[in-house]
Design a protein around this motif. Structure first.
Motif, PDB file in Angstrom:
ATOM      1  N   GLU A 161      27.499  45.840  34.707  1.00  0.00           N
ATOM      2  CA  GLU A 161      26.480  45.176  33.970  1.00  0.00           C
ATOM      3  C   GLU A 161      26.043  43.810  34.395  1.00  0.00           C
ATOM      4  OE1 GLU A 161      25.921  46.308  29.903  1.00  0.00           O
ATOM      5  OE2 GLU A 161      25.270  44.405  29.579  1.00  0.00           O
ATOM      6  N   LEU A 162      26.921  43.031  34.649  1.00  0.00           N
ATOM      7  CA  LEU A 162      27.068  41.646  35.159  1.00  0.00           C
ATOM      8  C   LEU A 162      26.620  41.316  36.772  1.00  0.00           C
ATOM      9  CD1 LEU A 162      29.134  39.575  32.665  1.00  0.00           C
ATOM     10  CD2 LEU A 162      27.089  40.303  32.520  1.00  0.00           C
ATOM     11  N   ALA A 163      26.763  42.470  37.525  1.00  0.00           N
ATOM     12  CA  ALA A 163      26.716  42.272  38.725  1.00  0.00           C
ATOM     13  C   ALA A 163      25.359  41.515  39.181  1.00  0.00           C
ATOM     14  CB  ALA A 163      26.803  43.575  39.331  1.00  0.00           C
ATOM     15  N   PRO A 164      25.453  40.580  40.220  1.00  0.00           N
ATOM     16  CA  PRO A 164      26.278  40.269  41.217  1.00  0.00           C
ATOM     17  C   PRO A 164      27.499  39.487  40.631  1.00  0.00           C
ATOM     18  CG  PRO A 164      24.387  39.050  41.734  1.00  0.00           C
ATOM     19  CD  PRO A 164      24.199  39.834  40.519  1.00  0.00           C
ATOM     20  N   THR A 165      27.473  39.144  39.617  1.00  0.00           N
ATOM     21  CA  THR A 165      28.748  38.283  39.201  1.00  0.00           C
ATOM     22  C   THR A 165      30.065  39.372  39.407  1.00  0.00           C
ATOM     23  OG1 THR A 165      27.646  36.762  37.606  1.00  0.00           O
ATOM     24  CG2 THR A 165      29.868  37.247  37.227  1.00  0.00           C
ATOM     25  N   ARG A 166      31.014  39.005  39.955  1.00  0.00           N
ATOM     26  CA  ARG A 166      32.105  39.786  39.830  1.00  0.00           C
ATOM     27  C   ARG A 166      33.149  39.716  38.840  1.00  0.00           C
ATOM     28  NH1 ARG A 166      35.423  38.013  43.175  1.00  0.00           N
ATOM     29  NH2 ARG A 166      34.362  36.223  43.783  1.00  0.00           N
ATOM     30  N   VAL A 167      33.510  40.680  38.091  1.00  0.00           N
ATOM     31  CA  VAL A 167      34.339  40.672  36.966  1.00  0.00           C
ATOM     32  C   VAL A 167      35.618  41.355  37.394  1.00  0.00           C
ATOM     33  CG1 VAL A 167      34.358  41.165  34.498  1.00  0.00           C
ATOM     34  CG2 VAL A 167      32.483  40.748  35.432  1.00  0.00           C
ATOM     35  N   ILE A 203      34.737  40.784  47.996  1.00  0.00           N
ATOM     36  CA  ILE A 203      34.398  42.050  47.827  1.00  0.00           C
ATOM     37  C   ILE A 203      35.445  42.670  46.481  1.00  0.00           C
ATOM     38  CG2 ILE A 203      36.675  42.625  49.109  1.00  0.00           C
ATOM     39  CD1 ILE A 203      32.954  44.281  49.506  1.00  0.00           C
ATOM     40  N   LEU A 204      36.018  41.704  45.874  1.00  0.00           N
ATOM     41  CA  LEU A 204      36.548  42.183  44.513  1.00  0.00           C
ATOM     42  C   LEU A 204      36.028  42.080  43.280  1.00  0.00           C
ATOM     43  CD1 LEU A 204      39.876  42.808  45.134  1.00  0.00           C
ATOM     44  CD2 LEU A 204      40.406  40.503  44.209  1.00  0.00           C
ATOM     45  N   THR A 205      35.672  43.160  42.634  1.00  0.00           N
ATOM     46  CA  THR A 205      35.236  43.351  41.313  1.00  0.00           C
ATOM     47  C   THR A 205      35.335  44.780  40.942  1.00  0.00           C
ATOM     48  OG1 THR A 205      33.065  42.814  40.071  1.00  0.00           O
ATOM     49  CG2 THR A 205      32.760  44.446  42.005  1.00  0.00           C
ATOM     50  N   GLY A 206      35.477  44.519  39.176  1.00  0.00           N
ATOM     51  CA  GLY A 206      35.934  45.761  38.641  1.00  0.00           C
ATOM     52  C   GLY A 206      37.273  46.223  38.822  1.00  0.00           C
ATOM     53  N   THR A 207      38.047  45.443  39.249  1.00  0.00           N
ATOM     54  CA  THR A 207      39.484  45.732  39.555  1.00  0.00           C
ATOM     55  C   THR A 207      40.390  44.862  38.699  1.00  0.00           C
ATOM     56  OG1 THR A 207      40.868  46.525  41.263  1.00  0.00           O
ATOM     57  CG2 THR A 207      40.020  44.161  41.478  1.00  0.00           C
ATOM     58  N   THR A 208      41.670  45.515  38.506  1.00  0.00           N
ATOM     59  CA  THR A 208      43.017  44.623  37.961  1.00  0.00           C
ATOM     60  C   THR A 208      43.845  44.380  38.887  1.00  0.00           C
ATOM     61  OG1 THR A 208      42.645  45.813  35.791  1.00  0.00           O
ATOM     62  CG2 THR A 208      44.632  45.037  36.269  1.00  0.00           C
ATOM     63  N   LEU A 209      44.375  43.196  39.167  1.00  0.00           N
ATOM     64  CA  LEU A 209      45.331  42.671  39.880  1.00  0.00           C
ATOM     65  C   LEU A 209      46.623  42.365  38.965  1.00  0.00           C
ATOM     66  CD1 LEU A 209      43.265  39.956  41.723  1.00  0.00           C
ATOM     67  CD2 LEU A 209      43.882  42.069  42.509  1.00  0.00           C
ATOM     68  N   LEU A 210      47.652  43.580  39.515  1.00  0.00           N
ATOM     69  CA  LEU A 210      48.715  43.512  38.564  1.00  0.00           C
ATOM     70  C   LEU A 210      50.027  42.631  39.049  1.00  0.00           C
ATOM     71  CD1 LEU A 210      50.080  45.314  36.660  1.00  0.00           C
ATOM     72  CD2 LEU A 210      50.500  47.079  38.440  1.00  0.00           C
ATOM     73  N   GLY A 211      50.577  41.684  38.495  1.00  0.00           N
ATOM     74  CA  GLY A 211      51.247  40.570  38.653  1.00  0.00           C
ATOM     75  C   GLY A 211      52.408  40.791  37.909  1.00  0.00           C
ATOM     76  N   ASP A 212      53.345  42.196  38.244  1.00  0.00           N
ATOM     77  CA  ASP A 212      54.284  42.533  37.196  1.00  0.00           C
ATOM     78  C   ASP A 212      55.868  42.519  37.993  1.00  0.00           C
ATOM     79  OD1 ASP A 212      54.010  44.693  38.652  1.00  0.00           O
ATOM     80  OD2 ASP A 212      54.240  45.975  36.923  1.00  0.00           O
ATOM     81  N   GLY A 213      55.640  42.157  39.216  1.00  0.00           N
ATOM     82  CA  GLY A 213      57.222  42.271  39.783  1.00  0.00           C
ATOM     83  C   GLY A 213      57.819  43.722  39.925  1.00  0.00           C
ATOM     84  N   GLY A 214      56.858  44.746  39.877  1.00  0.00           N
ATOM     85  CA  GLY A 214      57.109  46.253  39.994  1.00  0.00           C
ATOM     86  C   GLY A 214      57.319  46.848  38.540  1.00  0.00           C
ATOM     87  N   HIS A 215      57.060  46.065  37.645  1.00  0.00           N
ATOM     88  CA  HIS A 215      57.294  46.891  36.091  1.00  0.00           C
ATOM     89  C   HIS A 215      57.193  48.027  35.885  1.00  0.00           C
ATOM     90  CE1 HIS A 215      57.869  45.802  31.524  1.00  0.00           C
ATOM     91  NE2 HIS A 215      58.652  46.888  31.967  1.00  0.00           N
ATOM     92  N   VAL A 216      55.616  48.439  36.233  1.00  0.00           N
ATOM     93  CA  VAL A 216      55.120  49.638  36.145  1.00  0.00           C
ATOM     94  C   VAL A 216      55.880  50.807  36.884  1.00  0.00           C
ATOM     95  CG1 VAL A 216      52.740  49.016  35.732  1.00  0.00           C
ATOM     96  CG2 VAL A 216      53.494  49.521  37.938  1.00  0.00           C
ATOM     97  N   LEU A 217      56.844  50.601  37.949  1.00  0.00           N
ATOM     98  CA  LEU A 217      57.431  51.627  38.563  1.00  0.00           C
ATOM     99  C   LEU A 217      58.988  52.116  37.967  1.00  0.00           C
ATOM    100  CD1 LEU A 217      57.112  49.913  42.202  1.00  0.00           C
ATOM    101  CD2 LEU A 217      55.567  51.741  40.950  1.00  0.00           C
ATOM    102  N   ILE A 218      59.299  51.268  37.108  1.00  0.00           N
ATOM    103  CA  ILE A 218      60.692  51.396  36.717  1.00  0.00           C
ATOM    104  C   ILE A 218      60.622  51.892  35.104  1.00  0.00           C
ATOM    105  CG2 ILE A 218      61.670  49.822  38.166  1.00  0.00           C
ATOM    106  CD1 ILE A 218      61.848  47.928  35.615  1.00  0.00           C
TER     107      ILE A 218
END
Ligand SMILES: NC(=O)c1ccc[n+]([C@@H]2O[C@H](COP(=O)([O-])OP(=O)(O)OC[C@H]3O[C@@H](n4cnc5c(N)ncnc54)[C@H](OP(=O)(O)O)[C@@H]3O)[C@@H](O)[C@H]2O)c1
Length: 235
Positions: A159-165, A220-235
């Motif tokens: 909706e806000l494009a071209p603002t990247r969110v 090029i980054l928009t509509g995404t989530t950058l995960l900074g969890d040290g691999g927590h979701v894998l365990i």
């Protein structure tokens, strides 16, 4: 100096992750403004930063924030790290406690997105948390709020494009958020968590701040989530 002369607003910039984002953005040449509820805390933060920053007292849990933000000069990049979430087992939590977390963190992000002018080609970066993907008993409302923010950002990216969110989703981070825990308990919790994580460490605020800078500066980054969890979701 990737952010040379760019206007960057960090809402939650007086502490923890937001303060680290402000420091990194200013070091990259940006004109930084930090926002938060407490004017005194903002002043204190401005005094510890090695670069001059402007301050903007603001409570994103309140609709008045929309008017304040709408009246600001357009920004190149906006990061929102603010949000108080009260956790606890659902059968013991009051509805108003659960709603207050949603109002501050989810609706706060929504208010910022609805009102803040952003220059074409700029970015908005919101904050969720690893509980969105990796829920934990007693933290159910935090996971739900974080998941809602990630959904919000995907829609806003269209909706806000071209603002990247985008969204940054931290795992456990050593910030003043944990200062209510007694020192020994906090240290033990951090050590236990670090030992279990694939990265064998928990994040510093600056580790996570790098992800916001990536979100701001990667066209090029928009509509995404950058995960900074040290691999927590894998365990
Ligand atoms: N630290 C972690 O382990 C961790 C893990 C996962 C996700 N997160 C998320 O990361 C974000 C930042 O956390 P942090 O650890 O940096 O917390 P923090 O050190 O407590 O900093 C929070 C900042 O947000 C501001 N703030 C809080 N509520 C606000 C409101 N309603 N309006 C405007 N400003 C507000 C605070 O200033 P005032 O109090 O003066 O308003 C402060 O500047 C939060 O959304 C948190 O849920 C943190």
């Amino acid at each position: 100096m990737e952010l040379q002369n760019q206007r960057v607003l960090v809402i939650g910039g007086s502490s923890g992750i937001g303060l680290a984002v402000a420091r990194r953005a200013a070091a990259s040449g940006a004109d930084v403004t930090i926002a938060g509820r407490s004017a005194a805390r903002l002043e204190e933060a401005a005094n510890v930063l090695p670069f001059p920053v402007a301050t903007l007292p603001l409570d994103i849990a309140d609709d008045v924030a929309r008017e304040v933000l709408a009246g600001t000069t357009p920004w190149h990049h906006v990061a929102v790290t603010a949000g108080d979430v009260r956790t606890g087992p659902i059968r013991k939590q009051s509805t108003s406690d659960a709603q207050s977390g949603m109002n501050a963190k989810f609706w706060g992000a929504w208010r910022v997105a609805a009102a803040t002018p952003i220059i074409q080609g700029g970015s908005l970066t919101l904050t969720s948390g690893a509980f969105a993907l990796r829920p934990a008993p007693g933290r159910v409302i935090a996971g739900a709020i974080n998941a809602a923010i990630e959904g919000l950002a995907r829609g806003l990216a269209l909706e806000l494009a071209p603002t990247r969110v985008n969204v940054v989703s931290p795992g456990l981070v050593d910030t003043p958020l944990w200062s209510a825990l007694p020192d020994d308990k906090r240290r033990a919790y951090f050590e236990r968590t670090a030992a279990a994580l694939p990265a064998r460490r928990i994040a510093t605020a600056d580790d996570i701040a790098r992800l916001y800078l990536t979100a701001m500066t990667t066209p090029i980054l928009t509509g995404t989530t950058l995960l900074g969890d040290g691999g927590h979701v894998l365990i």
